[in-house]
Scaffold this motif. Structure first.
Motif, PDB file in Angstrom:
ATOM      1  N   PHE A  86      50.597  32.986  37.478  1.00 60.83           N
ATOM      2  CA  PHE A  86      49.704  34.025  36.973  1.00 60.83           C
ATOM      3  C   PHE A  86      49.190  33.584  35.617  1.00 60.83           C
ATOM      4  O   PHE A  86      49.923  32.967  34.840  1.00 60.83           O
ATOM      5  CB  PHE A  86      50.437  35.364  36.836  1.00 60.83           C
ATOM      6  N   GLY A  87      47.928  33.906  35.331  1.00 62.52           N
ATOM      7  CA  GLY A  87      47.379  33.483  34.059  1.00 62.52           C
ATOM      8  C   GLY A  87      46.152  34.264  33.661  1.00 62.52           C
ATOM      9  O   GLY A  87      45.779  35.263  34.280  1.00 62.52           O
ATOM     10  N   ALA A  88      45.533  33.767  32.605  1.00 59.70           N
ATOM     11  CA  ALA A  88      44.308  34.357  32.075  1.00 59.70           C
ATOM     12  C   ALA A  88      43.351  33.230  31.724  1.00 59.70           C
ATOM     13  O   ALA A  88      43.779  32.092  31.492  1.00 59.70           O
ATOM     14  CB  ALA A  88      44.609  35.191  30.838  1.00 59.70           C
TER      15      ALA A  88
ATOM     16  N   GLY B 112      39.231  37.037  32.087  1.00 57.07           N
ATOM     17  CA  GLY B 112      39.938  37.786  33.112  1.00 57.07           C
ATOM     18  C   GLY B 112      41.293  37.205  33.444  1.00 57.07           C
ATOM     19  O   GLY B 112      41.819  36.360  32.708  1.00 57.07           O
ATOM     20  N   VAL B 113      41.836  37.680  34.556  1.00 52.53           N
ATOM     21  CA  VAL B 113      43.162  37.260  35.002  1.00 52.53           C
ATOM     22  C   VAL B 113      43.029  36.592  36.366  1.00 52.53           C
ATOM     23  O   VAL B 113      42.090  36.846  37.117  1.00 52.53           O
ATOM     24  CB  VAL B 113      44.150  38.448  35.074  1.00 52.53           C
ATOM     25  N   LEU B 114      44.014  35.722  36.668  1.00 48.76           N
ATOM     26  CA  LEU B 114      43.994  34.989  37.907  1.00 48.76           C
ATOM     27  C   LEU B 114      45.406  34.701  38.382  1.00 48.76           C
ATOM     28  O   LEU B 114      46.366  34.827  37.619  1.00 48.76           O
ATOM     29  CB  LEU B 114      43.217  33.682  37.768  1.00 48.76           C
ATOM     30  N   SER B 115      45.484  34.330  39.631  1.00 48.57           N
ATOM     31  CA  SER B 115      46.749  33.949  40.228  1.00 48.57           C
ATOM     32  C   SER B 115      46.479  32.738  41.104  1.00 48.57           C
ATOM     33  O   SER B 115      45.434  32.653  41.747  1.00 48.57           O
ATOM     34  CB  SER B 115      47.286  35.104  41.073  1.00 48.57           C
TER      35      SER B 115
ATOM     36  N   TYR C  74      45.101  29.618  30.878  1.00 48.63           N
ATOM     37  CA  TYR C  74      46.509  29.280  30.728  1.00 48.63           C
ATOM     38  C   TYR C  74      47.308  30.030  31.783  1.00 48.63           C
ATOM     39  O   TYR C  74      47.152  31.243  31.940  1.00 48.63           O
ATOM     40  CB  TYR C  74      47.017  29.650  29.330  1.00 48.63           C
ATOM     41  N   PHE C  75      48.147  29.297  32.521  1.00 49.57           N
ATOM     42  CA  PHE C  75      49.063  29.913  33.461  1.00 49.57           C
ATOM     43  C   PHE C  75      50.366  30.210  32.731  1.00 49.57           C
ATOM     44  O   PHE C  75      50.999  29.301  32.190  1.00 49.57           O
ATOM     45  CB  PHE C  75      49.330  29.003  34.666  1.00 49.57           C
TER      46      PHE C  75
END
Length: 184
Positions: free
Chosen positions: A25-27, A53-56, A181-182
Motif C-alpha cells: 500500500f502506498g501514496a 492519491g493512494v494505491l495498492s 512510496y509503498f
C-alpha cells in the motif's frame, strides 16, 4: 455514483486477505499536463496541474501485478488565455508487467468522477459530464526501498461536454508524471 465509489474503495483495499504480506500500500503524487482532443481543438493549449492519491499493488505472479488506485487529478485546457480547470477523482485499475526487476509497463481502464469545473472562478460544472471513462498506458520503476516513479498517459474515451445542442465532441488527454512510496 456512491455505489461505484464504494466498489472502487473495496477494490483498492479489499484484497488484503490475498497473501497480505505481499500486498503493498502506498501514496503518490506528481504533475499533470492536460488538454482535450477532438473537434475544434486546434487553438487549445495544455494546462499544468497536479495529481495525488493512494494505491495498492497486488502481485498475481512474479512478473504481473494488479494496481488499483484512487487519485485526485487536476485536468482541463486553455484557449485564448482562458483556462477551464477540471478536477476529477479517478480510479485507475492498472495491470503491471515487470519487464526486468523494478521496471514495469502498465495499462488499464480508468473511471473518473468530475468534482469541479471552473472557468476563471465561475462554476461551469453543469457544462461537463460527471463521469469520464479512459484508458491508461505507462511505465513505472520501483526501487527496493519502496520509492517508485511513473509516467502515464490517459486517453479519454468519453465526450466530456454536457451542453444541450452542442455537437462538438471533446475527450480528455493527460500526461502524468509521479513519484510515490509503498509503506508496506
Amino acid at each position: 455514483m456512491k455505489k461505484i465509489l464504494l466498489i472502487a474503495v473495496v477494490t483498492v483495499l479489499g484484497f488484503a486477505n490475498v497473501t497480505a504480506q505481499e500486498i503493498k500500500f502506498g501514496a503518490k503524487g506528481g504533475l499533470n499536463f492536460a488538454t482535450i482532443n477532438g473537434d475544434n481543438t486546434e487553438d487549445i493549449d495544455m494546462v499544468t496541474s497536479f495529481n495525488f492519491g493512494v494505491l495498492s499493488e497486488i502481485p498475481i505472479s512474479d512478473k504481473f501485478s494488479f494496481q488499483p488506485e484512487i487519485m485526485y487529478s487536476g485536468q482541463g485546457y486553455s484557449f485564448n488565455d482562458n483556462t477551464i480547470a477540471l478536477s476529477y477523482l479517478n480510479v485507475p485499475l492498472m495491470g503491471k508487467y515487470y519487464v526486468t526487476k523494478g521496471l514495469s509497463v502498465e495499462a488499464g481502464p480508468q473511471i473518473g468522477f468530475l468534482l469541479a469545473a471552473k472557468n476563471e472562478k465561475i462554476d461551469v460544472k453543469d457544462s461537463f459530464n460527471t463521469v469520464d471513462f479512459g484508458v491508461n498506458f505507462g511505465l513505472g520503476y520501483k526501487l527496493d526501498n519502496g520509492v517508485n516513479f511513473g509516467v502515464r498517459y490517459n486517453v479519454g474515451l468519453t465526450d466530456i461536454n454536457n451542453v444541450e445542442g452542442y455537437f462538438v465532441k471533446n475527450k480528455n488527454g493527460v500526461l502524468q508524471l509521479s513519484v510515490g512510496y509503498f509503506f508496506f
